[in-house]
Design a protein around this motif. Structure first.
Motif, mmCIF file in Angstrom:
data_model
loop_
_atom_site.group_PDB
_atom_site.id
_atom_site.type_symbol
_atom_site.label_atom_id
_atom_site.label_comp_id
_atom_site.label_asym_id
_atom_site.label_seq_id
_atom_site.Cartn_x
_atom_site.Cartn_y
_atom_site.Cartn_z
ATOM 1 N N THR A 39 -27.451 5.178 6.393
ATOM 2 C CA THR A 39 -27.418 4.629 5.048
ATOM 3 C C THR A 39 -26.414 5.458 4.250
ATOM 4 N N ILE A 40 -25.366 4.816 3.735
ATOM 5 C CA ILE A 40 -24.199 5.549 3.240
ATOM 6 C C ILE A 40 -23.793 5.067 1.857
ATOM 7 N N VAL A 41 -23.430 6.006 1.002
ATOM 8 C CA VAL A 41 -22.761 5.673 -0.254
ATOM 9 C C VAL A 41 -21.499 6.508 -0.370
ATOM 10 N N ARG A 42 -20.536 5.978 -1.099
ATOM 11 C CA ARG A 42 -19.290 6.698 -1.370
ATOM 12 C C ARG A 42 -19.183 6.949 -2.860
ATOM 13 N N ILE A 43 -18.809 8.181 -3.217
ATOM 14 C CA ILE A 43 -18.627 8.566 -4.617
ATOM 15 C C ILE A 43 -17.163 8.932 -4.800
ATOM 16 N N GLU A 44 -16.506 8.313 -5.783
ATOM 17 C CA GLU A 44 -15.083 8.532 -6.027
ATOM 18 C C GLU A 44 -14.834 8.882 -7.486
ATOM 19 N N GLY A 45 -13.776 9.646 -7.712
ATOM 20 C CA GLY A 45 -13.387 9.977 -9.074
ATOM 21 C C GLY A 45 -12.746 11.341 -9.152
ATOM 22 N N PHE A 46 -12.872 12.001 -10.301
ATOM 23 C CA PHE A 46 -12.359 13.353 -10.445
ATOM 24 C C PHE A 46 -13.193 14.319 -9.598
ATOM 25 N N ALA A 47 -12.544 15.349 -9.085
ATOM 26 C CA ALA A 47 -13.177 16.233 -8.104
ATOM 27 C C ALA A 47 -14.493 16.821 -8.615
ATOM 28 N N LEU A 48 -14.497 17.333 -9.830
ATOM 29 C CA LEU A 48 -15.710 17.964 -10.348
ATOM 30 C C LEU A 48 -16.841 16.958 -10.524
ATOM 31 N N VAL A 108 -20.684 5.546 -7.841
ATOM 32 C CA VAL A 108 -20.808 5.041 -6.472
ATOM 33 C C VAL A 108 -19.869 3.846 -6.318
ATOM 34 N N SER A 109 -18.918 3.940 -5.400
ATOM 35 C CA SER A 109 -17.925 2.876 -5.230
ATOM 36 C C SER A 109 -18.142 2.043 -3.979
ATOM 37 N N ALA A 110 -19.101 2.414 -3.134
ATOM 38 C CA ALA A 110 -19.412 1.635 -1.936
ATOM 39 C C ALA A 110 -20.793 2.043 -1.463
ATOM 40 N N ASP A 115 0.827 -1.211 0.000
ATOM 41 C CA ASP A 115 0.000 0.000 0.000
ATOM 42 C C ASP A 115 0.860 1.259 0.000
ATOM 43 N N GLN A 116 1.932 1.269 0.788
ATOM 44 C CA GLN A 116 2.799 2.447 0.861
ATOM 45 C C GLN A 116 3.524 2.688 -0.463
ATOM 46 N N LEU A 117 3.992 1.614 -1.086
ATOM 47 C CA LEU A 117 4.678 1.755 -2.367
ATOM 48 C C LEU A 117 3.732 2.299 -3.427
ATOM 49 N N LEU A 118 2.512 1.767 -3.462
ATOM 50 C CA LEU A 118 1.536 2.234 -4.437
ATOM 51 C C LEU A 118 1.115 3.675 -4.159
ATOM 52 N N ALA A 119 0.936 4.012 -2.879
ATOM 53 C CA ALA A 119 0.496 5.365 -2.530
ATOM 54 C C ALA A 119 1.499 6.422 -2.981
ATOM 55 N N ALA A 120 2.779 6.070 -2.977
ATOM 56 C CA ALA A 120 3.801 7.022 -3.422
ATOM 57 C C ALA A 120 3.624 7.384 -4.891
ATOM 58 N N GLN A 121 2.937 6.530 -5.637
ATOM 59 C CA GLN A 121 2.666 6.799 -7.053
ATOM 60 C C GLN A 121 1.182 7.120 -7.267
ATOM 61 N N ASP A 122 0.469 7.423 -6.184
ATOM 62 C CA ASP A 122 -0.970 7.704 -6.253
ATOM 63 C C ASP A 122 -1.729 6.553 -6.905
ATOM 64 N N GLN A 123 -1.360 5.326 -6.525
ATOM 65 C CA GLN A 123 -2.033 4.140 -7.027
ATOM 66 C C GLN A 123 -2.522 3.288 -5.853
ATOM 67 N N LYS A 183 -2.917 -6.273 -11.151
ATOM 68 C CA LYS A 183 -3.093 -4.983 -11.797
ATOM 69 C C LYS A 183 -3.550 -3.992 -10.727
ATOM 70 N N VAL A 184 -3.153 -2.745 -10.850
ATOM 71 C CA VAL A 184 -3.505 -1.705 -9.883
ATOM 72 C C VAL A 184 -4.204 -0.569 -10.627
ATOM 73 N N LEU A 185 -4.739 0.370 -9.871
ATOM 74 C CA LEU A 185 -5.444 1.509 -10.460
ATOM 75 C C LEU A 185 -4.965 2.806 -9.829
ATOM 76 N N PRO A 186 -5.086 3.929 -10.542
ATOM 77 C CA PRO A 186 -4.797 5.227 -9.918
ATOM 78 C C PRO A 186 -5.778 5.498 -8.775
ATOM 79 N N LYS A 187 -5.296 6.161 -7.753
ATOM 80 C CA LYS A 187 -6.198 6.574 -6.676
ATOM 81 C C LYS A 187 -7.161 7.631 -7.185
ATOM 82 N N PRO A 188 -8.406 7.607 -6.709
ATOM 83 C CA PRO A 188 -9.340 8.664 -7.125
ATOM 84 C C PRO A 188 -8.888 10.017 -6.614
ATOM 85 N N GLU A 189 -9.159 11.045 -7.389
ATOM 86 C CA GLU A 189 -8.760 12.400 -7.002
ATOM 87 C C GLU A 189 -9.504 12.876 -5.761
ATOM 88 N N ARG A 190 -10.751 12.455 -5.632
ATOM 89 C CA ARG A 190 -11.553 12.875 -4.491
ATOM 90 C C ARG A 190 -12.544 11.781 -4.128
#
Length: 402
Positions: free
Chosen positions: A229-238, A213-215, A78-86, A178-185
């Motif tokens: 009752t909760i949802v999470r929205i992830e992606g680009f800030a706008l 919606v990612s969760a 996790d730390q290695l990936l986070a350094a690359q925002d992944q 395979k990994v993915l970029p971290k969401p911006e927000r």
């Protein structure tokens, strides 16, 4: 023979398994042991652990691929990936809160158990991100399947078969994801005061929207201080801000939605991921039910009429966590009866050793899947003369599950 075989590399792992095979000695397969409380207790004399096999074997940020030896702590990856925002897309659960212990989860254990978290509804399970493995089978042979790139075509897909097999078909010596970029927000929207049926309806509406919606989870009164009752929205800030506004509008029939961000939002989803809401009391049994989300409130209501339980919903109601208090069989008969005919499954994740030795840990297989299990078992023995013993169900039973 030593009671604890702890090889440092693939070669010594192969030699250890060959020794056990020649002595006809079954093996307990483990990583750091953070999930050793799952499954039936056993008294096998010899164990093999991969906790000393550590290190990143491959990382290509531009190709979105990472590989590691099985004993590598998840936090190091996790730390290695986070350094690359992944990040690892599937948000793997940490079982330590409900099972106890201080041993940090390893990447090999994550792959062996197909461990996933709340983002499973959009990113898929661990097995959907695993693209390559190396393993040592029960006679000590090294087997490779998959590859080191996402566009990879091989014959027999041993990667998916072994992800969730809990070591029954071989001991993993390298895993590649395979990994993915971290969401911006990331933002969370919360409704308060809904009952189970209303919450599942609201979550279904949000998940059916196009707003990333990612969760999606529901924490009833009694688990949380208030019904949430909760949802999470992830992606680009706008797009996240726009999506939150639209889902809040979509939820108006259910009430006014509050917005959560930052550490408050992250903490809630960490608690959902790790089932922290059900940790206490420690003597309660914990079940994980996977079923159609539309059926979940009815199943829980049926179980509540018979058993003293606490519960919450993940995956928009497709995953139900139950804590059962003071039951001789951990509520197995009632829970399996409630699940019958729904096409889902129930897994007992925490119970006393006495209970775990007497009840089915995994959902009993219907005849067609039981036959498939037997055929895969016969096939596996054709290339693996002495499959390492495991504390859990056969691979098809585990790997076929969500």
């Amino acid at each position: 023979m030593s009671r604890d075989l702890s090889p440092r590399d693939e070669k010594s792992l192969s030699e250890s398994i060959k020794m056990a095979a020649s002595a006809k000695m079954p093996l307990i397969v483990s990583g750091a042991g953070s999930k050793c409380g799952i499954g039936r207790p056993n008294g096998y004399a010899t164990s093999v652990t991969t906790r000393r096999m550590q290190g990143i074997s491959l990382y290509e940020p531009t190709e979105l691929v990472i590989g590691a030896l099985p004993g590598t702590p998840l936090s190091e990856i996790d730390q290695l990936l986070a350094a690359q925002d992944q990040m690892l897309p599937f948000e793997p659960m940490d079982y330590r809160p409900i099972l106890g212990g201080n041993h940090e989860p390893t990447i090999g254990g994550i792959a062996a158990g197909n461990i996933s978290g709340p983002r499973r509804i959009t990113a898929g399970a661990c097995r959907d991100s695993l693209i390559g493995i190396r393993l040592v089978n029960g006679r000590g042979d090294v087997v490779r399947s998959g590859g080191r790139v996402m566009k990879n075509v091989t014959g027999l897909d041993l990667v998916k078969l072994n992800c969730g097999a809990w070591g029954t078909l071989g001991v993993l010596s390298e895993v590649i994801f395979k990994v993915l970029p971290k969401p911006e927000r990331a933002l969370s929207l919360v409704l308060r005061g809904l009952d189970d049926a209303g919450a599942i309806a609201a979550l279904t509406a949000a998940l059916g929207s196009p707003f990333s919606v990612s969760a999606a989870a529901h924490l009833p009164m009694g688990v949380a201080s208030d019904s949430l009752t909760i949802v999470r929205i992830e992606g680009f800030a706008l797009s996240v801000a726009y999506g939150c506004d639209e889902i809040a509008r979509l939820w108006r029939p259910y009430g006014k939605a509050d917005l959560l961000e930052g550490k408050t939002s992250t903490a809630i989803w960490t608690d959902v991921r790790d089932a922290r809401w059900l940790v206490d009391p420690a003597e309660s049994a914990i079940w994980r039910l996977s079923l159609p989300s539309s059926k979940a409130p009815g199943v829980v209501a049926y179980i509540r009429r018979v058993l003293d339980i606490r519960h919450f919903y993940d995956w928009g109601g497709g995953l139900v966590w139950l804590a059962v208090n003071a039951s001789a069989d951990a509520g197995s008969k009632v829970i399996r009866g409630a699940m019958r005919g729904l096409g889902g499954h129930a897994t007992l994740l925490r119970a006393s050793p006495e209970v775990r030795s007497q009840v089915d840990i995994f959902e009993p297989l219907p005849p067609s899947l039981a036959d498939l299990t037997r055929r895969i078992d016969r096939w596996s023995r054709s290339w693996c003369s002495s499959v390492p013993a495991a504390r859990t169900a056969p691979a098809p039973r585990a790997a076929a599950r969500r």
